[in-house]
Design a protein around this motif. Structure first.
Motif, mmCIF file in Angstrom:
data_model
loop_
_atom_site.group_PDB
_atom_site.id
_atom_site.type_symbol
_atom_site.label_atom_id
_atom_site.label_comp_id
_atom_site.label_asym_id
_atom_site.label_seq_id
_atom_site.Cartn_x
_atom_site.Cartn_y
_atom_site.Cartn_z
ATOM 1 N N PRO A 46 -43.557 54.481 22.494
ATOM 2 C CA PRO A 46 -43.574 53.889 21.153
ATOM 3 C C PRO A 46 -42.436 54.378 20.257
ATOM 4 O O PRO A 46 -41.876 53.603 19.489
ATOM 5 C CB PRO A 46 -44.929 54.337 20.589
ATOM 6 N N LEU A 49 -39.418 52.643 21.168
ATOM 7 C CA LEU A 49 -39.537 51.250 20.714
ATOM 8 C C LEU A 49 -39.088 51.088 19.262
ATOM 9 O O LEU A 49 -38.541 50.048 18.894
ATOM 10 C CB LEU A 49 -40.994 50.789 20.829
ATOM 11 N N ILE A 50 -39.350 52.124 18.417
ATOM 12 C CA ILE A 50 -38.933 52.042 17.010
ATOM 13 C C ILE A 50 -37.448 51.704 16.947
ATOM 14 O O ILE A 50 -37.028 50.822 16.199
ATOM 15 C CB ILE A 50 -39.171 53.385 16.276
ATOM 16 N N LEU A 53 -36.635 48.063 18.904
ATOM 17 C CA LEU A 53 -37.048 46.820 18.253
ATOM 18 C C LEU A 53 -36.289 46.543 16.964
ATOM 19 O O LEU A 53 -36.283 45.425 16.477
ATOM 20 C CB LEU A 53 -38.555 46.833 17.968
ATOM 21 N N ILE A 64 -42.009 39.870 16.922
ATOM 22 C CA ILE A 64 -40.723 40.250 17.481
ATOM 23 C C ILE A 64 -40.101 39.073 18.210
ATOM 24 O O ILE A 64 -40.754 38.423 19.028
ATOM 25 C CB ILE A 64 -40.911 41.436 18.449
ATOM 26 N N ILE A 265 -47.162 45.337 7.673
ATOM 27 C CA ILE A 265 -48.475 44.695 7.573
ATOM 28 C C ILE A 265 -48.452 43.412 6.733
ATOM 29 O O ILE A 265 -48.609 42.337 7.303
ATOM 30 C CB ILE A 265 -49.557 45.683 7.098
ATOM 31 N N ILE B 114 -46.718 53.433 12.879
ATOM 32 C CA ILE B 114 -45.879 52.259 13.108
ATOM 33 C C ILE B 114 -45.445 52.184 14.570
ATOM 34 O O ILE B 114 -45.443 51.106 15.169
ATOM 35 C CB ILE B 114 -44.657 52.235 12.149
ATOM 36 N N SER B 115 -45.135 53.348 15.190
ATOM 37 C CA SER B 115 -44.626 53.294 16.555
ATOM 38 C C SER B 115 -45.707 52.806 17.508
ATOM 39 O O SER B 115 -45.454 51.974 18.376
ATOM 40 C CB SER B 115 -44.092 54.649 16.990
ATOM 41 N N ILE B 116 -46.933 53.284 17.317
ATOM 42 C CA ILE B 116 -47.983 52.872 18.254
ATOM 43 C C ILE B 116 -48.386 51.419 17.991
ATOM 44 O O ILE B 116 -48.714 50.672 18.919
ATOM 45 C CB ILE B 116 -49.168 53.869 18.238
ATOM 46 N N LEU B 117 -48.257 50.960 16.731
ATOM 47 C CA LEU B 117 -48.494 49.541 16.447
ATOM 48 C C LEU B 117 -47.464 48.676 17.175
ATOM 49 O O LEU B 117 -47.818 47.674 17.819
ATOM 50 C CB LEU B 117 -48.419 49.280 14.935
ATOM 51 N N LEU B 118 -46.181 49.081 17.093
ATOM 52 C CA LEU B 118 -45.127 48.331 17.777
ATOM 53 C C LEU B 118 -45.409 48.258 19.270
ATOM 54 O O LEU B 118 -45.231 47.218 19.902
ATOM 55 C CB LEU B 118 -43.768 49.009 17.549
ATOM 56 N N PHE B 119 -45.892 49.394 19.816
ATOM 57 C CA PHE B 119 -46.189 49.446 21.246
ATOM 58 C C PHE B 119 -47.296 48.445 21.596
ATOM 59 O O PHE B 119 -47.171 47.670 22.547
ATOM 60 C CB PHE B 119 -46.589 50.868 21.621
ATOM 61 N N VAL B 121 -48.213 45.787 19.965
ATOM 62 C CA VAL B 121 -47.718 44.413 19.808
ATOM 63 C C VAL B 121 -46.845 44.050 20.999
ATOM 64 O O VAL B 121 -46.962 42.964 21.571
ATOM 65 C CB VAL B 121 -46.940 44.262 18.484
ATOM 66 N N ALA B 122 -45.971 44.996 21.423
ATOM 67 C CA ALA B 122 -45.039 44.721 22.512
ATOM 68 C C ALA B 122 -45.763 44.443 23.827
ATOM 69 O O ALA B 122 -45.339 43.587 24.596
ATOM 70 C CB ALA B 122 -44.063 45.881 22.675
ATOM 71 N N PHE B 206 -52.736 51.349 10.528
ATOM 72 C CA PHE B 206 -51.764 50.534 11.239
ATOM 73 C C PHE B 206 -52.361 49.870 12.471
ATOM 74 O O PHE B 206 -51.973 48.763 12.818
ATOM 75 C CB PHE B 206 -50.548 51.379 11.638
#
Lengths: 327, 260
Positions: A46, A49-50, A53, A64, A265, B114-119, B121-122, B206
């Motif tokens: 994750p 990913l920051i 993305l 995305i 959000i 935020i990082s785990i949310l992005l994960f 979603v991905a 999140f």
């Protein structure tokens, strides 16, 4: 922190049989894998990913997109963001500084108290820290509310006009940040003050120093290590503040954390949120890096001796274990 | 010296008042009939009554307990094995292992959220109680691992050698010698993880989906939207009471341990 200076090859005696070596590694693998893989999947990936993305395009429905772009980073440099970044930095730095200025005398007072009272005082400092973070921020909202106690008191005393708001500005954010982060500063400073040799202060006073000078020139440098860790303990979470500016702050006291939330959000613009998060991530790496440089330059001799000592104890341990467990 | 002590004592007591005053006022106001808590309008239990009638709060409370129990349990197992591995073996893998667990403690919550949310979603995982569980377990592992590591570092390894010399196999050595010694560290880490899981707002906010609100997320929604601030005062008072009871209980447990 464990001293991790050796590599696995030195721990495995070379004369071991092939099967034994495999077994040794297999044991390590079985015990390590569950938590290691968990942290890689839910923390390392994750985090990567920051950054990744933030170079993705935004999909129209939120979320995305499929293509790579520099567009998000270009919009980050638009006029409103530098202002927010700047505000985040100064609010965090001022809050950290004030926390430390307030905490140093507190640490002094606790460390000088008798042993029984000391435990009681540390308990008093920790207890509010255990109550819900949101509840503590909310308590301040009711206090600073136009109908709240502090507002009414200030109006009666003539500090503010009845039309003036105490809530929803940077001042309120600063006070509440200090309120919520103060225990993080007091505890490491107290830990350092407890080890401080107070006879040094008495010596300084005997030699004619004023109390204030003895405090600043003897006590403060004496708890330097505590000041370093207190700074990091307050500054890093302060830079990532989101709840405090959101509840007691207004539109002109938003911080980077508030923007990350808004983009992620309500706006559902994830690439934008990740670009801001990448910025924050790099930002929180700066203070530890500076502290590390400082410590390295100042105490280079001490760290070297410590390293040698650590190496010796490590060596002794290994010799012991070679003779015992690992035979 | 005396004067310095007196000055610093004044600062300390001012700080303690600064710490407690907002909380005390909040508790008092939960019994205040005045809607804006500006002045004392008489004693009432009305806000508590309204609170207990709110079904959503009970639902959120249930979610909070479910998440805290499951993620603490998972984290106690994973955190303990992590600490054992980091303590026993050296090398690149364990350095990375320790680095991951330690860095997670240092980074601000919002980055974890935020990082785990992005994960999620991905990989296309829908936000639900399950995603909250995954996120909570991740930060709980770090706290448990640190508590157990602290305990392991004080541990005298020659006891293990003695056990093996006396003929115990590695399995017996672990369960009969090392594990009982680690237990206080595991319990302390578990309690810490449990409390932090109950209290966590930012990360949960999140990753929580519809219907998977925990109590802090619900409280936040009320702070932002509800016009009835005194109900939040009542809820906060109950939360504070639970915390104080938990802290006192864990202190008593600690005292018993020391005695025996």
């Amino acid at each position: 922190m464990p001293t991790q200076m050796t590599n696995s090859s030195s721990i495995t005696p070379p004369k071991r049989g092939f099967m034994q070596r495999i077994k040794h590694h297999l044991n390590e693998l079985i015990v390590t894998a569950p938590s290691f893989l968990w942290m890689v999947i839910f923390f390392l990936i994750p985090t990567v990913l920051i950054f990744a993305l933030s170079f993705r395009s935004t999909a129209p429905g939120g979320g995305i997109g499929d293509t790579w772009t520099l567009h998000t980073w270009q919009t980050i440099s638009n006029p409103s963001y530098p202002e927010i970044v700047w505000r985040t930095i100064w609010l965090s730095v001022v809050a950290t500084f004030l926390c430390i200025v307030i905490s140093v005398p507190c640490a002094f007072a606790i460390a000088r108290a008798s042993k029984k009272i000391r435990h009681f005082l540390v308990g008093l400092i920790i207890l509010p820290f255990w109550t819900s973070f949101l509840v503590r921020v909310f308590a301040w909202k009711t206090l600073l509310h136009p109908e709240g106690l502090i507002s009414k008191l200030f109006i009666t005393l003539g500090f503010i006009q009845p039309t003036e708001q105490l809530l929803y500005n940077s001042g309120a954010v600063l006070v509440v940040m200090i309120y919520t982060y103060l225990p993080f500063a007091i505890l490491p400073l107290y830990a350092a003050a407890e080890k401080f040799d107070f006879s040094l202060i008495e010596a300084a006073l005997d030699l004619g120093s004023t109390p204030l000078r003895a405090f600043i020139q003897i006590f403060v440098p004496g708890i330097k290590a505590g000041i370093y860790s207190a700074t990091l303990m307050v500054l890093i979470p302060a830079l990532g503040s989101y709840v405090v500016p959101d509840i007691v702050g207004g539109t002109d006291s938003e911080m980077v954390g508030s923007k990350i939330y808004q983009r992620a959000i309500p706006d559902r613009n994830l690439p934008h949120a990740s670009a801001l998060s990448a910025l924050l991530f790099l930002g929180v790496l700066v203070p530890p890096f500076i502290a590390w440089c400082f410590i390295r330059r100042r105490n280079i001799n001490i760290t070297e001796t410590e390293a040698v000592e650590a190496a010796i104890t490590e060596e002794n341990k290994r010799n012991k274990s070679k003779g015992g467990v690992r035979k | 010296m005396k004067r310095m002590q007196n000055h610093s004592k004044v600062v300390l007591w001012a700080v303690i008042i600064f710490f407690y005053l907002p909380i005390i006022i909040l508790v008092v106001n939960s019994f205040n009939a005045d809607k804006y808590c500006g002045s004392w309008d008489g004693f009432t239990l009305h806000w508590y009554e309204e609170l207990f009638r709110d079904r959503e709060i009970w639902h959120a409370m249930g979610n909070t307990v479910k998440i805290a129990l499951t993620s603490t349990l998972s984290a106690v197992i994973l955190g303990t094995t992590a600490a054992l591995a980091i303590n026993k073996w050296k090398g690149m893998i364990q350095n990375a292992h320790y680095g991951l667990i330690y860095t997670h403690l240092v980074l601000p919550d919002i980055l974890m959220g935020i990082s785990i949310l992005l994960f999620f979603v991905a990989i296309g995982l829908k936000q639900s109680l399950f995603t909250v569980y995954l996120a909570h377990t991740t930060f709980c592992i770090s706290y448990v691992a640190m508590a157990v590591l602290g305990r392991l570092q004080d541990f005298d390894n020659s006891i293990l050698e003695a056990a093996q010399d006396l003929g115990a196999n590695p399995w017996q050595t672990f369960w009969k010698v090392q594990f009982p010694n680690l237990l206080p560290g595991i319990v302390a880490g578990g309690l810490l993880a449990f409390t932090l899981s109950i209290d966590d707002f930012v990360i949960t906010f999140f990753v929580a989906g519809p219907g998977s609100d925990t109590l802090p997320v619900k409280v936040y929604g009320m702070i932002k939207r509800s016009p009835k601030l005194p109900i939040i005062n009542a809820l906060s008072t109950i939360l504070i009471l639970i915390t104080i009871l938990a802290v006192v209980a864990s202190r008593m447990l600690g005292r018993d341990e020391k005695k025996s």
